[in-house]
Structure formats: C-alpha cells, structure tokens
Design a protein around this motif. Structure first.
Motif, PDB file in Angstrom:
ATOM      1  N   ILE A  81      70.887 -41.847 -17.145  1.00 16.66           N
ATOM      2  CA  ILE A  81      70.311 -43.639 -16.860  1.00 16.66           C
ATOM      3  C   ILE A  81      70.250 -43.428 -18.429  1.00 16.66           C
ATOM      4  CG2 ILE A  81      67.643 -43.383 -16.664  1.00 16.66           C
ATOM      5  CD1 ILE A  81      67.947 -40.770 -14.413  1.00 16.66           C
ATOM      6  N   ILE A  82      70.814 -45.110 -18.453  1.00 18.60           N
ATOM      7  CA  ILE A  82      70.863 -45.636 -20.127  1.00 18.60           C
ATOM      8  C   ILE A  82      69.677 -46.100 -20.087  1.00 18.60           C
ATOM      9  CG2 ILE A  82      71.865 -47.897 -20.450  1.00 18.60           C
ATOM     10  CD1 ILE A  82      74.393 -46.917 -18.802  1.00 18.60           C
ATOM     11  N   SER A  83      68.757 -46.172 -18.913  1.00 23.30           N
ATOM     12  CA  SER A  83      67.444 -47.119 -19.570  1.00 23.30           C
ATOM     13  C   SER A  83      66.723 -48.222 -17.974  1.00 23.30           C
ATOM     14  CB  SER A  83      67.808 -48.645 -19.647  1.00 23.30           C
ATOM     15  OG  SER A  83      68.410 -49.867 -19.157  1.00 23.30           O
ATOM     16  N   ILE A  84      65.544 -47.955 -18.675  1.00 27.36           N
ATOM     17  CA  ILE A  84      64.339 -47.894 -17.768  1.00 27.36           C
ATOM     18  C   ILE A  84      63.284 -48.669 -18.287  1.00 27.36           C
ATOM     19  CG2 ILE A  84      63.398 -45.246 -17.892  1.00 27.36           C
ATOM     20  CD1 ILE A  84      62.161 -45.669 -14.773  1.00 27.36           C
ATOM     21  N   PHE A  85      62.568 -49.784 -18.213  1.00 25.57           N
ATOM     22  CA  PHE A  85      61.903 -49.908 -18.308  1.00 25.57           C
ATOM     23  C   PHE A  85      60.558 -51.209 -17.093  1.00 25.57           C
ATOM     24  CE2 PHE A  85      64.649 -50.720 -22.211  1.00 25.57           C
ATOM     25  CZ  PHE A  85      64.316 -49.889 -22.709  1.00 25.57           C
ATOM     26  N   ILE A  86      59.654 -50.943 -17.549  1.00 20.62           N
ATOM     27  CA  ILE A  86      58.339 -51.758 -16.674  1.00 20.62           C
ATOM     28  C   ILE A  86      57.675 -52.652 -17.418  1.00 20.62           C
ATOM     29  CG2 ILE A  86      56.677 -51.122 -14.810  1.00 20.62           C
ATOM     30  CD1 ILE A  86      59.190 -50.017 -13.689  1.00 20.62           C
ATOM     31  N   LEU A  87      57.194 -53.748 -16.432  1.00 20.99           N
ATOM     32  CA  LEU A  87      56.539 -54.343 -17.358  1.00 20.99           C
ATOM     33  C   LEU A  87      55.385 -53.960 -17.783  1.00 20.99           C
ATOM     34  CD1 LEU A  87      56.414 -57.657 -14.863  1.00 20.99           C
ATOM     35  CD2 LEU A  87      57.825 -57.546 -18.167  1.00 20.99           C
ATOM     36  N   PRO A  88      54.663 -53.770 -18.954  1.00 16.32           N
ATOM     37  CA  PRO A  88      53.996 -53.628 -20.166  1.00 16.32           C
ATOM     38  C   PRO A  88      52.930 -53.370 -19.034  1.00 16.32           C
ATOM     39  CG  PRO A  88      54.985 -54.188 -21.794  1.00 16.32           C
ATOM     40  CD  PRO A  88      55.644 -54.929 -19.949  1.00 16.32           C
ATOM     41  N   HIS A  89      52.046 -54.281 -18.628  1.00 13.14           N
ATOM     42  CA  HIS A  89      50.941 -54.785 -18.014  1.00 13.14           C
ATOM     43  C   HIS A  89      50.734 -53.974 -16.522  1.00 13.14           C
ATOM     44  CE1 HIS A  89      52.675 -57.926 -15.437  1.00 13.14           C
ATOM     45  NE2 HIS A  89      51.764 -57.604 -15.060  1.00 13.14           N
ATOM     46  N   LEU A  90      52.182 -53.514 -16.356  1.00 10.14           N
ATOM     47  CA  LEU A  90      52.298 -52.659 -14.854  1.00 10.14           C
ATOM     48  C   LEU A  90      52.568 -50.943 -15.286  1.00 10.14           C
ATOM     49  CD1 LEU A  90      55.190 -55.119 -12.775  1.00 10.14           C
ATOM     50  CD2 LEU A  90      51.995 -54.899 -12.667  1.00 10.14           C
TER      51      LEU A  90
END
Length: 163
Positions: A81-90
């Motif tokens: 799993i190289i990366s995972i990002f969620i918009l900060p406000h979520l």
C-alpha cells in the motif's frame, strides 16, 4: 453522503494532486519541514494509473490510494500500500477506513498473503489507524530525507494466518 471507489482515470489527476497536497500538509505538519509543505507543487506528477483508486461522491474526489507489487526487492512477492489520503475535513468520518479496507482487499484478491506499507515514525495518528487494521511494525526503521530533513519511516506489515 453516498460514495464509491473506482480506478483512477486521467480526468482525476488534477483533483488527486490536490488531495495529495492537502493530505501531506495536514498529515505531516510538524513532521516534514514546513517550508517543504508550504511550497509543494505536483504540477508535473501523477501516480501511475495502474493500482490507483479514488473515493468519490460521483462529483468530487474525496480520497485516493495507490497499491502495487512490493517496490522493495527484499519483499518480493508481497503487496504494498503505497499511499492513502483523505481530504483533511473528512478525516474521522469513516472514509479512510472505507478506502483502506478496499485497497487491502484488492491486494488480497490479487493473491498477496503478505502486505506492507511505510509510515513516518512521528505520524502517530496514521500508525494507530494502521494498527486498528491489523498491521503491525516489523521493527524496521528506514531513513528518508524530505525537505532537507532525515525522517524515520517504519515498515508496517500484515500477513494472512496460515490455515
């Protein structure tokens, strides 16, 4: 909010860049040098489309994750799993769990029985998140220079128990 996860397309690249920038600026504040975060520019970058997924509400990209066969030859035969990002406000609303579970399951569907990811040692929020998803630190500490500062990454791994 109704969401779906799908493969990333070229039309998603600009929104995905923004998710990465906002994600880095939020997740790595106080870890990565602030001037590096303040001047992030991904205009000439995009993750490879193969293995990249987006979480969307059908209009906007809410999060993104990339997976692949292990890029580290010492882990040949593993999934990464190289990366995972969620918009900060979520963050904290379950979207990270939804996306992480999806990509973890994708790798397992591809017959990987061992998975790994890397996380900054000082990113305690992410480490706790990964531990909740049954990943654990394997004792490995890797040095990565970001913005002129040496940072420690930890390798977290997950293995399916043998039957």
């Amino acid at each position: 909010m109704n969401t779906l996860i799908r493969e990333m397309t070229t039309e998603d690249i600009e929104q995905v860049r923004q998710v990465y920038i906002l994600g880095w600026q939020n997740a790595f504040r106080g870890i990565v040098p602030q001037p590096y975060l303040d001047t992030m520019n991904l205009d000439d970058w995009a993750p490879p489309l193969n293995g990249a997924y987006v979480l969307t509400d059908e209009k906007n990209i809410l999060g993104t994750s990339s997976i692949a066969p292990a890029r580290d030859s010492a882990f040949d035969g593993w999934g990464e799993i190289i990366s995972i990002f969620i918009l900060p406000h979520l963050i904290g609303q379950g979207y990270g769990h939804q996306l992480f579970t999806f990509v973890k399951d994708k790798l397992l569907e591809q017959h990987y029985t061992n998975l790994y990811l890397k996380v900054f040692e000082d990113n305690h929020r992410a480490r706790k998140f990964y531990e909740k998803h049954d990943f654990s630190w394997n004792g490995e500490r890797l040095t990565l220079n970001v913005g002129g500062k040496d940072l420690i990454e930890l390798r977290y791994q997950y293995s399916i128990a043998a039957p």
